[in-house]
Design a protein around this motif. Sequence first.
Motif, PDB file in Angstrom:
ATOM      1  N   VAL A   9       0.851  -1.186   0.000  1.00 32.07           N
ATOM      2  CA  VAL A   9       0.000   0.000   0.000  1.00 32.07           C
ATOM      3  C   VAL A   9       0.889   1.240   0.000  1.00 32.07           C
ATOM      4  O   VAL A   9       1.815   1.353   0.814  1.00 32.07           O
ATOM      5  N   ASP A  46      -4.893   6.017  -1.250  1.00 28.87           N
ATOM      6  CA  ASP A  46      -4.204   4.750  -0.997  1.00 28.87           C
ATOM      7  C   ASP A  46      -4.201   3.934  -2.287  1.00 28.87           C
ATOM      8  O   ASP A  46      -5.257   3.703  -2.881  1.00 28.87           O
ATOM      9  N   MET A  82       0.576   5.400   0.242  1.00 33.43           N
ATOM     10  CA  MET A  82      -0.308   6.524   0.516  1.00 33.43           C
ATOM     11  C   MET A  82       0.306   7.795  -0.081  1.00 33.43           C
ATOM     12  O   MET A  82       1.462   8.138   0.209  1.00 33.43           O
TER      13      MET A  82
END
Length: 205
Positions: free
Chosen positions: A153, A170, A155
């Motif tokens: 992930v 995200d 961000m």
Amino acid sequence: MPAPDTRLRAQRLADRLPPLPPAMRGNAGRERARHAFATRTLTTLRTDRSITGDRAEDWRRVASELAMLGQMAAPGDNFQVAVLELEALARQTAGLEPALVGLPSGTGPQGGDLIFPWQAGEDDWISVPGGPAGPFVSTAMAMPNQAGIARTVVMVSQRHRYHAGSSHADVHIEDGTRIERLDAEVERARAREQWNEDHSAWHNR
């Protein structure tokens, strides 16, 4: 090439990783997924390959998932003791891998540098393949699936685009995917220019 002893360590850790206790096989399969992730990654680390593209990161992720298994285990039982010992060994081994050799500068599709997400810093302006561009915020490994496969992930701040509501995006990327580090000064100037144009257009409706 990895240091030979890190491949041997991966073999030892894989051999010493105990099976998941029956009592930990519930919880929507989360502990099964973590155990499968550690097993799958250690199997890869026994060779000269890497799952993420960075063997040190592979080891850090193994250590993190072993730590989670230790937290969920019954306090003081043999499984908890074993996985916490293996976690410490995995964290130590991460530091034994050779430094990652980066790709040549400026080889990204927008002329930037291709890096892994965990190589980005808080002042970096990044572009994620198939996703947004903006200031880097953070990165983490997503929850593994039952096959022990986990995505990353990333961000990315979108404050330069949206001045109300959610300011972060995200993005999930696959193993081995690199992001592009752009010229932050140039990108901030472009973002300011675009914001001013959008702001003027809104007021002149």
